[in-house]
Design an enzyme around this catalytic site. Structure first.
Site, mmCIF file in Angstrom:
data_model
loop_
_atom_site.group_PDB
_atom_site.id
_atom_site.type_symbol
_atom_site.label_atom_id
_atom_site.label_comp_id
_atom_site.label_asym_id
_atom_site.label_seq_id
_atom_site.Cartn_x
_atom_site.Cartn_y
_atom_site.Cartn_z
ATOM 1 N N HIS A 62 0.814 -1.217 0.000
ATOM 2 C CA HIS A 62 0.000 0.000 0.000
ATOM 3 C C HIS A 62 0.849 1.268 0.000
ATOM 4 C CE1 HIS A 62 0.488 0.027 4.506
ATOM 5 N NE2 HIS A 62 0.438 1.327 4.303
ATOM 6 N N ASN B 91 9.617 7.325 -9.848
ATOM 7 C CA ASN B 91 8.973 8.049 -8.752
ATOM 8 C C ASN B 91 9.191 7.396 -7.386
ATOM 9 O OD1 ASN B 91 7.986 10.046 -10.408
ATOM 10 N ND2 ASN B 91 6.014 9.061 -10.738
ATOM 11 N N VAL C 87 14.940 5.014 -2.328
ATOM 12 C CA VAL C 87 15.144 4.707 -0.912
ATOM 13 C C VAL C 87 16.331 5.490 -0.383
ATOM 14 C CG1 VAL C 87 14.152 2.392 -1.155
ATOM 15 C CG2 VAL C 87 16.626 2.704 -1.327
ATOM 16 N N ASP D 86 -0.270 -7.602 1.660
ATOM 17 C CA ASP D 86 0.271 -6.241 1.650
ATOM 18 C C ASP D 86 1.797 -6.279 1.687
ATOM 19 O OD1 ASP D 86 0.466 -3.519 1.732
ATOM 20 O OD2 ASP D 86 -0.213 -3.304 3.815
ATOM 21 N N SER E 237 4.428 2.536 7.849
ATOM 22 C CA SER E 237 4.105 1.410 6.970
ATOM 23 C C SER E 237 5.348 0.832 6.301
ATOM 24 C CB SER E 237 3.144 1.861 5.874
ATOM 25 O OG SER E 237 1.916 2.238 6.404
#
Length: 289
Positions: free
Chosen positions: A73, A85, A88, A121, A217
């Site tokens: 997500h 786009n 890290v 996820d 997340s």
């Protein structure tokens, strides 16, 4: 981390950033952390379509020199968008001091990722160039025991997510860490109305007044020095541990992770081998002339 809003007998999934909390003015009642103690920690940064600037959006975990695992997500603002786009940042406890920033070569969202049930996820990021391992940048071992019951064990979660219990928007510059106890999958499954057949795919953590929060997340849940889960979602209320936080269980996706990494690594090796062969053929041709 997604925040999940429970109403009566059903669950309404609110598409907001997952809330992973640390204590005090940190992950929500967590502590300042040193990257040397968590060298696998990365900050996943995204650039929305039309924007020039990157946003420090999610956490991620180094599992190999060229691979990072995070939550699916985390890519929702760039679904189907160009890989340019995503990047890290690694190697520092402080976001403002990140000097190693690596563009992503390709991203792999799990084929069965479900935005409504938040199942599967998980996402892999293949980096454009391999990381140089050292004291502040390194990989973590993956948990391989799908049958292990972590209930009652103490696990740590790290991130640069929101540290404000109620109002949101207080994002620390320094990495935060919090210790949370593993709750039973049954407890977690009932709380969020998760189908029973999916319980083995999650790790749930819960501690009173402590939690993961928004922008945590994809960050690591480490139990016994191994990566057992990555932050997925939690209750949409305050990040205060009243409801457990849900983490994608790494051991349930080992085959998927290995398949993606091996397939891409083999293709790269073959590509490099073909280039070398072609280069050698050219050299031989020149010598004959």
């Amino acid at each position: 981390m997604y925040r999940v809003f429970i109403v009566s007998a059903f669950v309404v999934f609110y598409m907001a950033a997952v809330c992973l909390a640390d204590t005090s003015v940190k992950i929500v009642n967590g502590d300042n952390a040193n990257i040397e103690d968590h060298p696998w920690m990365v900050n996943v940064q995204l650039r929305k379509k039309g924007n020039t600037n990157f946003t420090k959006y999610c956490g991620g975990v180094i599992i190999d020199k060229s691979w990072v695992v995070t939550a699916a997500h985390c890519n929702r603002f760039n679904v189907g968008g160009p890989v340019k786009n995503i990047r890290v940042a690694v190697g520092s406890s402080f976001l403002s001091q990140m000097k190693v920033i690596i563009p992503v070569k390709k991203y792999y969202v799990h084929e069965n990722w479900n935005t409504y049930t938040v199942e599967n996820d998980i996402m892999l990021l293949q980096l454009q160039k391999p990381l140089k391992f050292g004291s502040t940048i390194n990989k973590i071992d993956l948990d391989t025991d799908i049958g292990k019951n972590y209930t009652g064990d103490l696990c740590t979660v790290t991130g640069w997510g929101d540290t404000d219990l109620f109002s949101r928007g207080d994002y620390p510059d320094r990495l935060q860490v919090v210790s949370l106890s593993a709750a039973s999958n049954e407890h977690c499954g009932i709380k969020y109305s998760i189908r029973k057949t999916y319980w083995n795919n999650i790790l749930c953590l819960q501690e009173k007044d402590k939690d993961s929060c928004e922008n945590d997340s994809g960050g690591p849940a480490v139990c016994g020095k191994k990566l057992v889960g990555i932050v997925s979602y939690g209750y949409i209320g305050p990040c205060n541990g009243v409801f457990p936080s849900v983490h994608t269980r790494i051991s349930a996706y080992l085959d998927w992770i290995k398949d993606k990494m091996n397939t891409k690594n083999k293709k790269n090796k073959k590509k490099n081998k073909d280039k070398k062969k072609k280069s050698n053929t050219k050299r031989k041709g020149k010598k004959k002339n």
